[in-house]
Design a protein around this motif. Structure first.
Motif, PDB file in Angstrom:
ATOM      1  N   LEU A 241       0.854  -1.198   0.000  1.00  0.00           N
ATOM      2  CA  LEU A 241       0.000   0.000   0.000  1.00  0.00           C
ATOM      3  C   LEU A 241       0.885   1.241   0.000  1.00  0.00           C
ATOM      4  N   ASN A 242       0.572   2.175  -0.901  1.00  0.00           N
ATOM      5  CA  ASN A 242       1.385   3.381  -1.008  1.00  0.00           C
ATOM      6  C   ASN A 242       0.492   4.540  -1.463  1.00  0.00           C
ATOM      7  N   ILE A 243       1.092   5.708  -1.658  1.00  0.00           N
ATOM      8  CA  ILE A 243       0.272   6.856  -2.076  1.00  0.00           C
ATOM      9  C   ILE A 243       0.331   7.078  -3.580  1.00  0.00           C
TER      10      ILE A 243
ATOM     11  N   HIS B 296       8.870   5.792  -7.478  1.00  0.00           N
ATOM     12  CA  HIS B 296       9.588   6.783  -6.664  1.00  0.00           C
ATOM     13  C   HIS B 296       8.768   7.264  -5.463  1.00  0.00           C
TER      14      HIS B 296
ATOM     15  N   GLY C 233       6.426   7.256  -1.872  1.00  0.00           N
ATOM     16  CA  GLY C 233       6.374   6.634  -0.560  1.00  0.00           C
ATOM     17  C   GLY C 233       7.614   6.818   0.282  1.00  0.00           C
ATOM     18  N   THR C 234       7.594   6.186   1.448  1.00  0.00           N
ATOM     19  CA  THR C 234       8.718   6.284   2.373  1.00  0.00           C
ATOM     20  C   THR C 234       9.868   5.409   1.896  1.00  0.00           C
TER      21      THR C 234
ATOM     22  N   GLU D  20      -2.854   1.770  -4.363  1.00  0.00           N
ATOM     23  CA  GLU D  20      -3.409   2.824  -3.513  1.00  0.00           C
ATOM     24  C   GLU D  20      -4.640   2.298  -2.779  1.00  0.00           C
ATOM     25  N   GLY D  21      -5.119   3.097  -1.838  1.00  0.00           N
ATOM     26  CA  GLY D  21      -6.217   2.666  -0.972  1.00  0.00           C
ATOM     27  C   GLY D  21      -7.403   2.049  -1.701  1.00  0.00           C
TER      28      GLY D  21
ATOM     29  N   LEU E 117      -0.455   1.704  10.959  1.00  0.00           N
ATOM     30  CA  LEU E 117      -1.157   2.982  10.882  1.00  0.00           C
ATOM     31  C   LEU E 117      -1.992   3.053   9.615  1.00  0.00           C
ATOM     32  N   MET E 118      -1.335   2.763   8.479  1.00  0.00           N
ATOM     33  CA  MET E 118      -2.030   2.850   7.198  1.00  0.00           C
ATOM     34  C   MET E 118      -3.157   1.830   7.115  1.00  0.00           C
TER      35      MET E 118
ATOM     36  N   ILE F 151       4.900  13.230   3.346  1.00  0.00           N
ATOM     37  CA  ILE F 151       4.903  11.839   3.774  1.00  0.00           C
ATOM     38  C   ILE F 151       5.082  11.703   5.275  1.00  0.00           C
TER      39      ILE F 151
ATOM     40  N   ILE G  82      -4.909   5.695  15.571  1.00  0.00           N
ATOM     41  CA  ILE G  82      -5.448   4.336  15.512  1.00  0.00           C
ATOM     42  C   ILE G  82      -6.259   3.997  16.747  1.00  0.00           C
TER      43      ILE G  82
ATOM     44  N   ASN H 197      -4.036  10.216   2.607  1.00  0.00           N
ATOM     45  CA  ASN H 197      -4.218   9.660   1.266  1.00  0.00           C
ATOM     46  C   ASN H 197      -4.903   8.303   1.336  1.00  0.00           C
TER      47      ASN H 197
ATOM     48  N   LYS I  98      -8.602   7.489  -0.275  1.00  0.00           N
ATOM     49  CA  LYS I  98      -8.663   6.521  -1.365  1.00  0.00           C
ATOM     50  C   LYS I  98      -9.419   5.253  -0.957  1.00  0.00           C
ATOM     51  N   SER I  99      -9.259   4.825   0.287  1.00  0.00           N
ATOM     52  CA  SER I  99      -9.977   3.622   0.737  1.00  0.00           C
ATOM     53  C   SER I  99     -11.475   3.881   0.744  1.00  0.00           C
TER      54      SER I  99
END
Lengths: 339, 339
Positions: free
Chosen positions: A184-186, A191, A193-194, A217-218, A234-235, B152, B186, B237, B241-242
């Motif tokens: 999962l990323n933005i 390139h 994300g963290t 993505e989400g 967290l995500m 980020i 959370i 994000n 998106k979710s």
């Protein structure tokens, strides 16, 4: 091992307590004649609720272990470890540890559950951090999302382990092989994300046992383009809770808009009925039951606000994990990686 | 300043390009007689699309600045800064910088937009990091969520600034005072989350200009218990998106389940019609248009896959920001904090 299915149920801790748990247990036993349940909670209250259900035929398959101590929602993990060793949650985990049951289900305090599970069951050898994961509805089937909140920040190596554990868990729920795994990323671009998530992408890419499908993505959690989505706690927690929130919002909007003419109300009622049915396809209740992956035992967390229907679904998840012995599968999978 | 409203529109960059943007522009001009639009994109293609719309009465209020260079979706922020100074996106931002328009709207590449906005418009004095924020539907009204992906990882001080900017932005959209602000986490308990989010809680608590309501979880974005929800760009994000993904999933489920008897199909169709209506209350299209807060100008990002309807909604957001001059409000608000 006999074909007997034995589950431990912590009846305390959810917002509705034993009132939602007991009917779910009765329904479960009626549905699965080979099952037995061990209920952990206050004997007198439990017995009264069971008597209300008038199911004397189940008596031999429904056992009560009385415990008066409860883990409240405000209890933090350290307090749980120090002062809640005799709670219904801890006692149910001890039953798993002793092998008396194949899995346990609770709708209690998540933080306390994770801490007590680690302490009472121990962590599978080779697992750096156990993770909470769950199968969520998708356009094509379902998608297993982890971590849902057990680990706040994760290294690339943690995410790789989550991927391996997620594959085993999703196999248990779907029976599907060659599962596609994503991070999962933005954004889908390499390139984004963290640093840890980009490093995790390299590790997953290199792993021959993983069918890595890149960043998602989400919204992709719900499209079914992949089978397992990996992220930090967290995500994952935010993704799952936001999705639940907007589904609830949509239901609420549906029930407030149509108040105009009698004809509109009539069709509105029909539509609401259908909408309710559609909602059950995607709503959290139907996809209830998160697995705590990486401890030496099958531990299932039901939603804290779980209705009887939702708790029943969490018990089904527990049954699937118990019958496939997910914890043992994870142990073997992690040993293979080490070897 | 005259009461005239002038917006710049980058017609390139969205998945559908000028085909969805041009009809939205025509609708906007017909709806708001005091508005003028400056379109940035390839002259010949734009003129052909405008001719198709047959709205000669709008000619005097619709200007085209021809630019052939386009920022693609795969362009990264550094490439954008180096090689895309003549793109439709950059030219639209330059029009904001020169004060020729009060706001700009684009559905182009987010990363490029953030980089070009910072570079062309500059950052408001005192703002550490500009953030992307958006008003989302909630049971009681709406909720402004930021950051949606511009940053980020964020410090507690960044989150405090986001809170201040979010309050101004949500005021522009709702006119409501004394807005309740929460931090996305959370769990609601004070011991949960990262160190930065817990430190941010202390800063928000101490700030007399902020009505701080504590931690909230993902689902609370949609309940309306608070007016502004603050988080880092990863969490924001993922939350947005979710939510979008599960709404789309629900629509898809609705359109595939009812295929049984003719009567069921008939009522199914009616229900789908109502469902569509309900969806518009919560779906992303209606709540389109994220503001990039903290740069010296009003910059509105529309969803990349925006339909004409959705792009029109983003233009409405731009109109609200332009009329209240959100960027100038943010400048004053940040100056007050410094003083």
């Amino acid at each position: 091992m006999s074909s007997q299915l034995r589950l431990a149920v912590d009846v305390m801790g959810g917002d509705l307590g034993p009132r939602s748990v007991v009917p779910a247990c009765v329904r479960f036993l009626n549905r699965f004649p080979q099952a037995e349940l061990e209920l952990f909670g206050p004997q007198i209250q439990l017995q009264a609720l069971l008597d209300e259900q008038r199911q004397p035929q189940l008596h031999g398959r429904l056992h009560i272990t009385s415990c008066e101590q409860v883990v409240t929602q405000s209890c933090n993990p350290i307090q749980a470890l120090r002062h809640k060793r005799e709670s219904s949650m801890a006692r149910a985990l001890q039953a798993v540890a002793r092998g008396e049951v194949q899995a346990m289900v609770t709708s209690g305090n998540t933080g306390a559950l994770l801490a007590l599970s680690r302490s009472i069951l121990g962590t599978i050898e080779g697992v750096r951090r156990p993770a909470l994961g769950k199968s969520l509805p998708a356009e094509a089937g379902s998608c297993f999302l982890l971590d849902l909140g057990a680990n706040i920040d994760c290294t690339a190596e943690d995410l790789l382990q989550f991927a391996r554990m997620g594959i085993e868990a999703q196999w248990v729920h779907t029976g599907k092989r060659d599962l596609r795994v994503a991070l999962l990323n933005i954004g889908a671009e390499a390139h984004k994300g963290t640093e840890e998530v980009r490093r995790a992408a390299e590790l997953l890419e290199k792993d021959p046992a993983i069918h890595y499908a890149g960043f998602v993505e989400g919204h992709d959690i719900f499209t079914g383009v992949v089978d397992v989505v990996v992220c930090d706690g967290l995500m994952g927690n935010v993704a799952m809770k936001s999705a639940e929130g907007v589904i609830r919002l949509m239901g609420q909007k549906a029930f407030t808009i149509e108040r105009k003419s009698p004809i509109k109300r009539f069709f509105g009622q029909l539509a609401i009925k259908l909408l309710r049915k559609w909602r059950t396809q995607v709503e959290p209740a139907r996809y209830n039951g998160a697995s705590f992956l990486g401890v030496k035992g099958n531990v299932i967390k039901s939603h804290g606000g779980a209705s009887s229907e939702a708790f029943y679904r969490a018990m089904i998840t527990a049954k699937e994990c118990a019958e496939a012995d997910l914890a043992a599968r994870l142990g073997r999978a992690m040993a293979q990686v080490k070897a």
